[in-house]
Design a protein around this motif. Structure first.
Motif, PDB file in Angstrom:
ATOM      1  N   CYS A  14       1.014  -1.298   0.030  1.00  0.00           N
ATOM      2  CA  CYS A  14       0.146   0.043   0.156  1.00  0.00           C
ATOM      3  C   CYS A  14       0.781   1.357   0.137  1.00  0.00           C
ATOM      4  N   SER A  15       0.141   2.567  -0.330  1.00  0.00           N
ATOM      5  CA  SER A  15       0.718   3.683  -0.143  1.00  0.00           C
ATOM      6  C   SER A  15      -0.256   4.717   0.390  1.00  0.00           C
ATOM      7  N   GLU A  16       0.332   5.797   0.842  1.00  0.00           N
ATOM      8  CA  GLU A  16      -0.656   6.765   1.345  1.00  0.00           C
ATOM      9  C   GLU A  16      -1.796   7.211   0.372  1.00  0.00           C
ATOM     10  N   CYS A  17      -2.963   7.400   0.959  1.00  0.00           N
ATOM     11  CA  CYS A  17      -4.028   7.760  -0.123  1.00  0.00           C
ATOM     12  C   CYS A  17      -4.205   9.030  -0.086  1.00  0.00           C
ATOM     13  N   SER A  18      -3.977   9.285  -1.603  1.00  0.00           N
ATOM     14  CA  SER A  18      -3.719  10.902  -2.102  1.00  0.00           C
ATOM     15  C   SER A  18      -5.258  11.456  -2.035  1.00  0.00           C
ATOM     16  N   VAL A  19      -6.466  10.778  -2.072  1.00  0.00           N
ATOM     17  CA  VAL A  19      -7.538  11.424  -1.914  1.00  0.00           C
ATOM     18  C   VAL A  19      -7.828  12.210  -0.490  1.00  0.00           C
ATOM     19  N   CYS A  20      -7.586  11.156   0.619  1.00  0.00           N
ATOM     20  CA  CYS A  20      -7.886  11.629   2.126  1.00  0.00           C
ATOM     21  C   CYS A  20      -6.375  12.189   2.490  1.00  0.00           C
ATOM     22  N   ASP A  21      -5.563  12.980   1.589  1.00  0.00           N
ATOM     23  CA  ASP A  21      -4.333  13.700   1.976  1.00  0.00           C
ATOM     24  C   ASP A  21      -3.586  12.879   3.208  1.00  0.00           C
ATOM     25  N   GLY A  22      -3.218  11.577   2.995  1.00  0.00           N
ATOM     26  CA  GLY A  22      -2.404  10.707   3.885  1.00  0.00           C
ATOM     27  C   GLY A  22      -2.835  10.321   5.078  1.00  0.00           C
ATOM     28  N   ARG A  23      -4.335  10.603   5.137  1.00  0.00           N
ATOM     29  CA  ARG A  23      -4.825   9.889   6.558  1.00  0.00           C
ATOM     30  C   ARG A  23      -5.090   8.400   6.594  1.00  0.00           C
ATOM     31  N   GLY A  24      -5.052   7.762   5.127  1.00  0.00           N
ATOM     32  CA  GLY A  24      -5.472   6.451   5.353  1.00  0.00           C
ATOM     33  C   GLY A  24      -4.537   5.868   4.139  1.00  0.00           C
ATOM     34  N   MET A  25      -4.745   4.435   3.739  1.00  0.00           N
ATOM     35  CA  MET A  25      -3.709   3.951   3.001  1.00  0.00           C
ATOM     36  C   MET A  25      -4.628   3.202   1.901  1.00  0.00           C
ATOM     37  N   GLN A  26      -3.919   3.185   0.536  1.00  0.00           N
ATOM     38  CA  GLN A  26      -4.506   2.385  -0.447  1.00  0.00           C
ATOM     39  C   GLN A  26      -3.499   1.594  -0.975  1.00  0.00           C
ATOM     40  N   LYS A  27      -3.964   0.622  -1.882  1.00  0.00           N
ATOM     41  CA  LYS A  27      -2.829  -0.363  -2.533  1.00  0.00           C
ATOM     42  C   LYS A  27      -2.307   0.635  -3.536  1.00  0.00           C
ATOM     43  N   THR A  28      -0.963   0.194  -3.888  1.00  0.00           N
ATOM     44  CA  THR A  28      -0.308   1.036  -4.945  1.00  0.00           C
ATOM     45  C   THR A  28      -0.374   0.419  -6.273  1.00  0.00           C
ATOM     46  N   LEU A  29      -0.321   1.397  -7.126  1.00  0.00           N
ATOM     47  CA  LEU A  29      -0.596   0.987  -8.621  1.00  0.00           C
ATOM     48  C   LEU A  29      -0.018  -0.140  -8.975  1.00  0.00           C
ATOM     49  N   GLU A  30       1.284  -0.624  -8.525  1.00  0.00           N
ATOM     50  CA  GLU A  30       1.835  -1.972  -8.899  1.00  0.00           C
ATOM     51  C   GLU A  30       1.160  -3.004  -8.286  1.00  0.00           C
ATOM     52  N   THR A  31       0.657  -3.012  -7.000  1.00  0.00           N
ATOM     53  CA  THR A  31      -0.063  -3.930  -6.273  1.00  0.00           C
ATOM     54  C   THR A  31      -1.139  -4.163  -7.254  1.00  0.00           C
ATOM     55  N   VAL A  32      -2.068  -3.194  -7.527  1.00  0.00           N
ATOM     56  CA  VAL A  32      -3.426  -3.443  -8.416  1.00  0.00           C
ATOM     57  C   VAL A  32      -3.139  -4.048  -9.708  1.00  0.00           C
ATOM     58  N   GLY A  33      -2.127  -3.424 -10.219  1.00  0.00           N
ATOM     59  CA  GLY A  33      -1.798  -3.902 -11.581  1.00  0.00           C
ATOM     60  C   GLY A  33      -1.574  -5.367 -11.380  1.00  0.00           C
ATOM     61  N   PHE A  34      -0.788  -5.903 -10.740  1.00  0.00           N
ATOM     62  CA  PHE A  34      -0.364  -7.287 -10.280  1.00  0.00           C
ATOM     63  C   PHE A  34      -1.536  -8.219 -10.205  1.00  0.00           C
ATOM     64  N   GLU A  35      -2.427  -7.589  -9.310  1.00  0.00           N
ATOM     65  CA  GLU A  35      -3.849  -8.254  -9.074  1.00  0.00           C
ATOM     66  C   GLU A  35      -4.509  -8.466 -10.268  1.00  0.00           C
ATOM     67  N   ILE A  36      -4.609  -7.369 -11.335  1.00  0.00           N
ATOM     68  CA  ILE A  36      -5.240  -7.365 -12.332  1.00  0.00           C
ATOM     69  C   ILE A  36      -4.849  -8.558 -13.398  1.00  0.00           C
ATOM     70  N   ALA A  37      -3.271  -8.680 -13.335  1.00  0.00           N
ATOM     71  CA  ALA A  37      -2.590  -9.497 -14.424  1.00  0.00           C
ATOM     72  C   ALA A  37      -2.944 -11.032 -13.785  1.00  0.00           C
ATOM     73  N   ARG A  38      -2.973 -11.201 -12.596  1.00  0.00           N
ATOM     74  CA  ARG A  38      -3.228 -12.671 -11.945  1.00  0.00           C
ATOM     75  C   ARG A  38      -4.534 -12.834 -12.332  1.00  0.00           C
ATOM     76  N   GLU A  39      -5.569 -11.978 -12.548  1.00  0.00           N
ATOM     77  CA  GLU A  39      -7.061 -12.113 -12.546  1.00  0.00           C
ATOM     78  C   GLU A  39      -7.325 -12.662 -13.951  1.00  0.00           C
TER      79      GLU A  39
END
Length: 483
Positions: A396-421
């Protein structure tokens, strides 16, 4: 306690899952563009010496300078009492340093100039002369046998110190000697590379993740090791044949169409481990908050009301929580200071039993832990050795939408999930093409940063892959449409 290893290999990342009695307990992830550096020896250059902190910053070629404390500096005079950092190092000085902690968050790597070289049974300490034995070998006679054998094998020179690893329990003298000879050759190679290497160069690197796991495994509990890559399986057979022959019969190539991490629900467990809330079977739950300085774990009864009284309810919830906490620490790879807020218990014996249950559950942890007594406020303070990033920090990385108050999966993590799916769907269905509906940033990541990976994925899947940006999709929201 039977243990199974599931190894998932793609060109972009390698993932190793440890499953104990059908339950995921640990996960290691090593990505091609971000390989862990713990154990790596660099040719470093001292950039700044800080007498007030008794430390120095060393440039090892990474983005951030590494931190070297005076206690981790190999002094020329080993008997010198409390040496000053200013007397040991100066700016511009070149020295070999070894990474003991990967860069974490805003901090650079932690390094030491007290170099070590590991093997199957031993860890060589070239500048020391003492012999240590792993605390996990608790048979005193066996500890003395191993110590005596190492003392005899190294002779009178005592030029190197050694740590005897847990895997050496029961090892024959010949095997220990072979290990020492291997380490001598490895250290000679390090010394030769030091003479010719430029600052920032790597002069020693530990084994890749999969082979490192083979070397360091507690082999007595391993039932089987499943690998979904035929190439990696062949490499492991060769490695085991040379170094750990008793593991060779456990190796198994997994050719199944169902992704290997779908076995035992590993993918689902990884997703759950990114959530703050962990449900308990009793109806209670944990709330885990990870910050840069510490991790806090709050235990709640939830809907569990017990059969007799409130104290019984609290006691049973805390006992279950102790087991769950030990597992979550390993699964999430949480380290540093950990504060556990168990539900307040009025009976002293209940406090003792819960603490013992936590300590017992932590005995299976490979990382070193230290647990303190329950405080007057009902808190348990403990530490767990941290050498690599937590699961959340990797995925994960810091969430840009909530100005760093939460976490979201990185682009890399989501991209690899899509590849596996995509691979999962292609193996299960006879399809003509695939369309991926995703956020614009995911589509841009594939087309601009990872176009080569996208082409490789398309060749592997054997069907054309089309990417379509959806305006209202968030980073983690995607759909794989088959045609």
């Amino acid at each position: 306690m039977t243990e199974e290893l599931l190894i998932n290999v793609t060109p972009q990342e390698t993932r190793v899952a440890t499953v104990e009695n059908g339950m995921l307990t640990e996960i290691w992830i090593e990505r091609a563009q971000k390989i862990g550096r713990v154990g790596t020896i660099f040719q470093g250059t001292v950039k700044r010496v800080l007498p007030g902190m008794e430390a120095a910053f060393v440039d090892i070629g990474l983005e951030k300078a590494a931190f070297l404390h005076v206690s981790d500096v190999q002094a020329a005079n080993a008997n010198q009492a409390e040496p000053s950092i200013a007397r040991l190092l100066h700016e511009g000085q070149t020295l070999a340093v070894q990474v003991t902690k990967d860069p974490l968050g805003t901090k650079g790597a932690r390094v030491t100039s007290k170099l070590t070289v590991p093997s199957r049974y031993l860890v060589m300490m070239p500048y020391e002369d003492n012999i240590g034995v792993s605390v996990r070998i608790d048979n005193e006679a066996e500890r003395e046998r191993l110590r005596s054998n190492i003392e005899l094998l190294r002779g009178e020179s005592k030029s190197n110190g050694y740590i005897v690893r847990t895997a050496a329990e029961g090892a024959e003298t010949e095997a220990l000697q072979a290990d020492m000879e291997y380490l001598a050759k490895a250290w000679k190679g390090v010394q030769e590379r030091r003479k010719s290497s430029k600052p920032g160069a790597v002069i020693f690197r530990d084994l890749p993740l999969v082979q490192r796991m083979m070397r360091d495994l507690n082999r007595g509990n391993i039932e089987r090791i499943r690998i979904d890559s035929r190439e990696t399986y062949a490499q492991c057979v060769t490695f085991c044949n040379e170094y750990v022959p008793e593991l060779e019969t456990c190796l198994e190539h997994y050719p199944g169409e169902r992704p290997i991490f779908d076995l035992h629900g590993v993918e689902d467990e990884i997703d759950k481990a990114l959530n703050k809330r962990v449900s308990l079977k009793s109806g209670g739950h944990l709330v885990i908050d990870q910050t840069e300085s510490m991790t806090t774990i709050d235990v709640n009864t939830g809907g569990f009301v017990g059969k007799h009284n409130l104290e019984e309810t609290i006691f049973k919830t805390n006992l279950e929580a102790a087991q769950a906490i030990a597992r979550q620490l390993r699964l999430r790879n949480l380290g540093g200071i950990i504060i556990i807020d168990f539900i307040d218990m009025t009976i002293l014996e209940h406090r003792r039993q819960v603490l013992r249950a936590l300590e017992k559950a932590l005995e299976r942890d490979h990382a070193r832990t230290q647990v303190n007594e329950v405080s007057p406020l009902g808190l348990v303070e403990m530490t767990r050795k941290r050498t690599r990033e937590s699961l959340e920090q990797v995925l994960c990385s810091e969430c840009s939408v909530c100005d760093g108050r939460g976490m979201q999966k990185t682009l890399e993590t989501v991209g690899f999930e899509i590849a596996r799916e995509i691979i999962r769907q292609v193996r299960q269905f006879d399809i003509v093409s695939v369309t991926v509906l995703a956020s614009s940033e995911i589509v841009e990541w594939f087309t601009e940063e990872r176009s080569d990976d996208l082409a490789e994925l398309q060749d592997f899947a054997g069907v054309p892959i089309r990417l379509q940006a959806e305006q209202y999709y968030t980073r983690e929201h995607y759909d794989v449409v088959l045609q």
